[in-house]
Motif scaffolding. Structure first.
Motif, PDB file in Angstrom:
ATOM      1  N   ILE A  88       0.856  -1.188   0.000  1.00 34.02           N
ATOM      2  CA  ILE A  88       0.000   0.000   0.000  1.00 34.02           C
ATOM      3  C   ILE A  88       0.889   1.233   0.000  1.00 34.02           C
ATOM      4  O   ILE A  88       1.738   1.394   0.878  1.00 34.02           O
ATOM      5  N   ALA A  89       0.690   2.091  -0.989  1.00 38.92           N
ATOM      6  CA  ALA A  89       1.460   3.332  -1.095  1.00 38.92           C
ATOM      7  C   ALA A  89       0.518   4.513  -0.902  1.00 38.92           C
ATOM      8  O   ALA A  89      -0.292   4.816  -1.778  1.00 38.92           O
ATOM      9  N   GLU A 143      11.624   5.245   0.271  1.00 44.27           N
ATOM     10  CA  GLU A 143      11.510   6.586  -0.305  1.00 44.27           C
ATOM     11  C   GLU A 143      11.623   6.533  -1.834  1.00 44.27           C
ATOM     12  O   GLU A 143      10.876   7.233  -2.530  1.00 44.27           O
ATOM     13  N   ALA A 144      12.537   5.720  -2.346  1.00 40.41           N
ATOM     14  CA  ALA A 144      12.735   5.651  -3.799  1.00 40.41           C
ATOM     15  C   ALA A 144      11.491   5.112  -4.499  1.00 40.41           C
ATOM     16  O   ALA A 144      11.102   5.599  -5.574  1.00 40.41           O
ATOM     17  N   VAL A 145      10.830   4.123  -3.890  1.00 37.57           N
ATOM     18  CA  VAL A 145       9.611   3.560  -4.473  1.00 37.57           C
ATOM     19  C   VAL A 145       8.497   4.593  -4.469  1.00 37.57           C
ATOM     20  O   VAL A 145       7.783   4.764  -5.472  1.00 37.57           O
ATOM     21  N   MET A 146       8.358   5.295  -3.358  1.00 38.88           N
ATOM     22  CA  MET A 146       7.316   6.330  -3.268  1.00 38.88           C
ATOM     23  C   MET A 146       7.559   7.442  -4.288  1.00 38.88           C
ATOM     24  O   MET A 146       6.618   7.941  -4.918  1.00 38.88           O
ATOM     25  N   ASP A 151       6.156  10.101  -9.511  1.00 38.99           N
ATOM     26  CA  ASP A 151       6.588  10.628 -10.807  1.00 38.99           C
ATOM     27  C   ASP A 151       5.889   9.967 -11.993  1.00 38.99           C
ATOM     28  O   ASP A 151       6.005  10.450 -13.124  1.00 38.99           O
ATOM     29  N   SER A 152       5.169   8.880 -11.767  1.00 41.13           N
ATOM     30  CA  SER A 152       4.558   8.150 -12.881  1.00 41.13           C
ATOM     31  C   SER A 152       3.373   8.913 -13.460  1.00 41.13           C
ATOM     32  O   SER A 152       2.686   9.676 -12.767  1.00 41.13           O
TER      33      SER A 152
END
Length: 196
Positions: A88-89, A143-146, A151-152
């Motif tokens: 879950i993001a 953090e990098a995944v979020m 940015d997508s």
């Protein structure tokens, strides 16, 4: 709070017992302790009432926070394509305007400069509420995944929560858009999480 309530009541009763009947014909030195005791009792009653109001307001603010987190988790679990155990993001923090809308107690505790006892409006603390309050083991993403999710183009096309479509399954994880973009955690937030 109950112990404080009892202690203040006992203090008021003790002060009232010290107040001897004031002789009306001659108000002299005997009247001074009585008047002082009465004023002290009134002041304590005022403090007691304020303490009770603030306790009630803080408790209502706490319940409003819990209710918001519960409804958000319900939206996530009812999202089409959701399966238990999915990542879950939650991108962005819960806006104060959403959490505190229609909740008079938040304004009341702010009026008396009392903390509301919630960090839900800080960045990414929703995971703390999911795991500690709602007993839902949701792992916080890196953090990098979020940042990559934020940015997508798919994320940018999503509306802001709680609008329809603000909770979607993307690339095998549930994404909730709380803000326009992801903001990295501040140093004080990292320190708070490390303290937990």
């Amino acid at each position: 709070m109950k112990y404080a309530y009892v202690l203040v009541i006992l203090a008021v009763l003790q002060l009232l017992q010290l107040a001897e009947p004031i002789p009306l014909p001659r108000l002299g030195q005997r009247a001074l302790p009585a008047v002082t005791a009465v004023w002290a009792a009134l002041f304590l009653l005022f403090c007691l009432n304020t303490n009770n109001l603030l306790y009630t307001a803080s408790d209502q603010a706490h319940r409003a926070t819990e209710s918001y987190a519960t409804r958000l988790l319900a939206r996530i679990e009812s999202c089409e394509g959701y399966e238990p155990g999915m990542e879950i993001a939650v991108v962005g923090a819960v806006p104060s305007s959403q959490l505190q809308s229609q909740t008079e107690s938040f304004r009341q505790v702010r009026h008396y400069s009392v903390p509301t006892g919630t960090v839900l409006t800080l960045n990414k603390h929703i995971y703390y509420y999911f795991s500690q309050w709602l007993n839902t083991p949701v792992k916080e993403l890196d953090e990098a995944v979020m940042q990559s999710i934020s940015d997508s183009s798919e994320f940018q096309a999503m509306p802001l929560y709680p609008a329809p479509g603000s909770v979607q399954v993307m690339n095998g994880r549930v994404v909730v858009r709380m803000a326009e973009k992801y903001t990295p955690k501040a140093p004080y937030e990292v320190a708070y999480e490390n303290r937990r």
